[in-house]
Design an enzyme around this catalytic site. Sequence first.
Site: not given
Length: 431
Positions: A149, A431
Amino acid sequence: MPQTPARPSHDRQSAHAAPDALEYRVIADDDHAGIDAVSRAGARGFLMGEPTDAELSAQRAAVEGRRHIAVFDASLLHPEVPVATVGSWITEMSTPGGSVPMWAISAVTVAPTHRRRGIARSMLERELRDASDAGLAVAGLTASEATIYGRYGFGIATTAVRFTVDTRRAGWVGPETDGRIEFIDREELAVHLGEVHEEGRWERPGDVRGWSERWREFAGIAAGEEDGKHVRGVRYVDAEGQVRGAMAYRVFEPDSGPVRLDVRLLAAASREAEAALWRFAVQYDLVDQVTADHRPVDDPLPWLVLDTRAVTAESRDFEWLRILDVPAALSARAYAAPVSVVLEVDDRLGYGSGAWLLQVDASGSVSVGADEGSGEPRVALGIVELSSLFLGGVSVRALADAGRVRGSDVAIAALANAFHSWRAPQLSIGY
């Protein structure tokens, strides 16, 4: 606390082109078959078993109101099963002294049969474009791999600690508390975990609002929780009769080796509740070892026991953030000291590039805008580094020593003093 919509307001229901003529499709909320297909693809991507009908039904409820995107390959034997997925929604994330609406990205998967075809890049770059178009200053995710990322501008912003306590030697030197610990059933546990988490999460930068299915998972009552019946729960009630803490845990008693108590989640809205719950776990009868994951780096646990060597800690990255709007993001937090510095930000994707004058006065008033030749000290860094520094959990000096933040010692010291957070950032739930 501020309320934000759970779902991106610009949701698109039409199909879009993906690499290699694959179909990139937004799945409608009422398309249960489509959402179930996304869930199946997600289970495959994260090495989980095939979900049951009950698990699929629970997952539909858990992700209601979120945006679901899937990529399909019409040439496959089963073209209805996505070859890639991503989900997103808007949530409120706590910051030092404030909060900011965040574009949460989750369930990023690409089938092993379709790797290295630019699918992940297409999905993630679209997520960032959509987040920016929606006016979001920050995007966030948790990463299963640490090398993916950064290329999209995400930086490590929180560190999760896993504690292991040898209870046979730990002892206790923590405070006595006026409240009491009570056993509760698992339905009550799910409710209390959610309530206490929501009350307490504002005290630490980096945490986000939870959802009912997440609390049911911790409590062991979600569909697919094969060992859920072994989960137990307690709550802490203070001297005024208010519930200020809750803990879900499970005890493992193997045929050989130490008896272990695993803390699934400890949620506390006061220091007293946190200490009382830790004491309950550490002094649990017949238990030799306590483990707890996703704790903050400044957790008081090692200082609550007599023998600090009885506590070992392993840390790893957890929450990754990506600043999209530098002035909006930096204005959404408080600072520990006055500062006036120009941040020269390099952003390969262009969202945060520029020279930004950050000024914080002695009263704490914050001003962020494009620099117009102010002459203030300058610090050069990339958007990855600025995103890592945002919550105050990463050392400016460490990044400077690594050559990833550049400027005079005076400017770097001033920036470090301003960005410091008196409580370490923590994301307590994934999450």
